[in-house]
Design an enzyme around this catalytic site. Sequence first.
Site, mmCIF file in Angstrom:
data_model
loop_
_atom_site.group_PDB
_atom_site.id
_atom_site.type_symbol
_atom_site.label_atom_id
_atom_site.label_comp_id
_atom_site.label_asym_id
_atom_site.label_seq_id
_atom_site.Cartn_x
_atom_site.Cartn_y
_atom_site.Cartn_z
ATOM 1 N N ARG A 12 0.712 -1.033 -0.079
ATOM 2 C CA ARG A 12 -0.097 0.030 0.012
ATOM 3 C C ARG A 12 0.604 1.606 -0.669
ATOM 4 N NH1 ARG A 12 -2.713 1.273 5.451
ATOM 5 N NH2 ARG A 12 -4.109 0.151 5.157
ATOM 6 N N TYR A 13 1.651 0.790 0.797
ATOM 7 C CA TYR A 13 2.998 2.124 1.079
ATOM 8 C C TYR A 13 4.181 2.094 0.420
ATOM 9 C CZ TYR A 13 0.162 3.518 5.074
ATOM 10 O OH TYR A 13 -0.728 3.678 6.372
ATOM 11 N N ARG A 33 7.041 0.337 2.169
ATOM 12 C CA ARG A 33 6.952 -1.037 3.311
ATOM 13 C C ARG A 33 6.004 -1.712 2.528
ATOM 14 N NH1 ARG A 33 5.421 3.452 5.400
ATOM 15 N NH2 ARG A 33 3.808 4.078 6.738
ATOM 16 N N CYS A 36 -2.991 -19.501 13.518
ATOM 17 C CA CYS A 36 -2.511 -17.745 15.382
ATOM 18 C C CYS A 36 -3.028 -19.185 16.050
ATOM 19 C CB CYS A 36 -3.287 -16.738 15.036
ATOM 20 S SG CYS A 36 -3.471 -15.856 13.593
ATOM 21 N N CYS A 70 -8.598 -14.483 17.257
ATOM 22 C CA CYS A 70 -9.304 -13.794 18.532
ATOM 23 C C CYS A 70 -10.282 -13.173 17.459
ATOM 24 C CB CYS A 70 -8.526 -12.522 17.919
ATOM 25 S SG CYS A 70 -6.499 -12.357 18.336
ATOM 26 N N CYS A 82 -10.946 -10.233 15.249
ATOM 27 C CA CYS A 82 -9.565 -10.114 13.801
ATOM 28 C C CYS A 82 -9.880 -9.498 12.589
ATOM 29 C CB CYS A 82 -8.910 -11.429 13.629
ATOM 30 S SG CYS A 82 -7.789 -11.612 12.448
ATOM 31 N N ARG A 111 -8.036 -9.423 9.883
ATOM 32 C CA ARG A 111 -8.129 -10.788 8.539
ATOM 33 C C ARG A 111 -9.212 -11.714 8.902
ATOM 34 N NH1 ARG A 111 -2.803 -9.402 8.441
ATOM 35 N NH2 ARG A 111 -2.442 -6.995 7.565
ATOM 36 N N ASP A 115 -11.200 -1.751 12.359
ATOM 37 C CA ASP A 115 -11.717 -2.205 11.594
ATOM 38 C C ASP A 115 -13.288 -2.359 11.379
ATOM 39 O OD1 ASP A 115 -9.145 -1.358 10.577
ATOM 40 O OD2 ASP A 115 -8.504 -3.049 10.606
ATOM 41 N N ASP A 140 -7.042 3.179 10.611
ATOM 42 C CA ASP A 140 -7.095 2.244 9.010
ATOM 43 C C ASP A 140 -7.734 2.567 8.163
ATOM 44 O OD1 ASP A 140 -4.904 2.126 6.886
ATOM 45 O OD2 ASP A 140 -4.104 -0.889 8.515
ATOM 46 N N LYS A 157 -3.183 4.476 7.020
ATOM 47 C CA LYS A 157 -3.476 5.089 8.687
ATOM 48 C C LYS A 157 -3.296 6.747 8.991
ATOM 49 C CE LYS A 157 -1.434 0.899 10.568
ATOM 50 N NZ LYS A 157 -1.484 0.391 8.905
HETATM 51 C C1 LIG Z 1 -0.275 -0.683 9.147
HETATM 52 C C2 LIG Z 1 0.537 -0.949 7.708
HETATM 53 C C3 LIG Z 1 1.556 -1.187 7.323
HETATM 54 C C4 LIG Z 1 2.982 -0.656 8.318
HETATM 55 O O1 LIG Z 1 1.968 1.137 8.683
HETATM 56 P P1 LIG Z 1 3.164 1.876 10.202
HETATM 57 O O2 LIG Z 1 2.524 2.291 10.233
HETATM 58 O O3 LIG Z 1 4.249 2.010 8.886
HETATM 59 O O4 LIG Z 1 3.627 1.051 10.736
HETATM 60 C C5 LIG Z 1 1.857 -0.308 6.020
HETATM 61 N N1 LIG Z 1 1.316 -1.514 4.930
HETATM 62 C C6 LIG Z 1 0.591 -1.766 5.483
HETATM 63 C C7 LIG Z 1 -1.276 -3.338 4.224
HETATM 64 C C8 LIG Z 1 -0.456 -1.648 6.693
HETATM 65 O O5 LIG Z 1 -1.651 -1.525 6.793
HETATM 66 S S1 SF4 Z 2 -5.853 -10.432 15.335
HETATM 67 FE FE1 SF4 Z 2 -6.089 -12.120 13.775
HETATM 68 S S2 SF4 Z 2 -4.183 -11.951 13.004
HETATM 69 FE FE2 SF4 Z 2 -3.235 -11.639 15.002
HETATM 70 S S3 SF4 Z 2 -3.178 -12.997 16.036
HETATM 71 FE FE3 SF4 Z 2 -5.349 -12.470 16.397
HETATM 72 S S4 SF4 Z 2 -6.318 -13.919 15.230
HETATM 73 FE FE4 SF4 Z 2 -4.119 -13.385 14.596
#
Ligand SMILES: *Cc1c(COP(=O)(O)O)cnc(C)c1O
Ligand code: SF4
Length: 343
Positions: free
Chosen positions: A90-91, A94, A103, A107, A110, A112, A269, A306, A313
């Site tokens: 996305r960025y 990174r 996991c 959770c 979560c 995802r 989220d 986010d 973010k």
């Molecule tokens: C959160 C996130 C990051 C890292 O964000 P930082 O603000 O640098 O910690 C990078 N890519 C994605 C897709 C994210 O959701």
């Molecule tokens: S928040 Fe989601 S990805 Fe993170 S430990 Fe819990 S279940 Fe796993």
Amino acid sequence: MEAWENSLKKCITSPEELAGLFHAQGEDLAQVVRRYPMRITPYYLGLIREPGDPIWRQCVPDPAELHDFTQSPDPLDEERLSPVPGLIHRYPDRVVFLVSTACAVYCRFCMRKRGVGCQGMSPAPVDEAVAYIASQPQIRDVILSGGDPLLLSDDRLDQILTALRRIPHVEIIRIGTRAPVTLPERVTAKLARMLKRHQPLYVNTHFNHPREITGQSARACARLADAGIQLGNQSVLLKGVNDDPQVMRDLMQRLLAIRVRPYYIHQMDLVQGTAHFRTRVADGITVMAALRGHTSGLAVPHYVIDLPGGKGKVEVASARFSPDGSRLTVRNYLGDEIEYRET
Ligand SMILES: *Cc1c(COP(=O)(O)O)cnc(C)c1O
Ligand code: SF4
């Protein structure tokens, strides 16, 4: 077999087992678990004091998960931002590398939830992902996530880290893991020694409640810190878990005491199946107001949202509110003005 692998074998994965332990009724939960799997480690189960408490709420399925139709399974558009499977870019500088879909504890909140622990999401094909990162010289920060990267074996993780370390433009590697919280025995001396060879390495863990800070989780964190690894924490604001200024302040202070630096508090989220955990942004602001000035500045993380659609973010502190407080206007890292609604 390592002790932590043995612990994983002893996890609770069905509502019946849970009902047997807590005399709670299991029948409602079978459907939930078919859609969103359940797994609770013996250690984390031992932190529950009674049904409905903050530990229980984080790991025990709730019928409400199936009654939330308003939201998207993937509000952050991670699938669209995926140049190769399991990589989220996305960025520019990174990338998030989903190395595991499993996991120790699933959770309930979560982000995802659409795929973690399910057949639907598969971990990144490592060669393809590494080749992509190698081909993009602007990527200087790789975040291993999932799922939980520490559910991989030491050897597997070592291979991935070694492959990434061969890429000259990758400056730092981060690992996002909840293992210190849910499976502290995973953080062995052997793991810490292996990780130490891949510095500079940052580990971000995920404590949400002061009761998760125990002798065992403190030892897991100390092991990593003693290996010279910087530890950060990302919490999620969760209704009935930590949406309380005293609880959050206690958590942040105790994190510092176990050498973990609070990094982010995330607004939940807008993920389908998690609406029952959502708090209002105004509640988060109240929590933050109880931190700044009232405790060490080191105990004050960034409170972030986010943005839906993968827009990045943003800090809540820089948002402007509509007069009735229901809409926020924020400016993301690209300079775009974005309106965020709390529904
Ligand atoms: C959160 C996130 C990051 C890292 O964000 P930082 O603000 O640098 O910690 C990078 N890519 C994605 C897709 C994210 O959701
Ligand atoms: S928040 Fe989601 S990805 Fe993170 S430990 Fe819990 S279940 Fe796993």
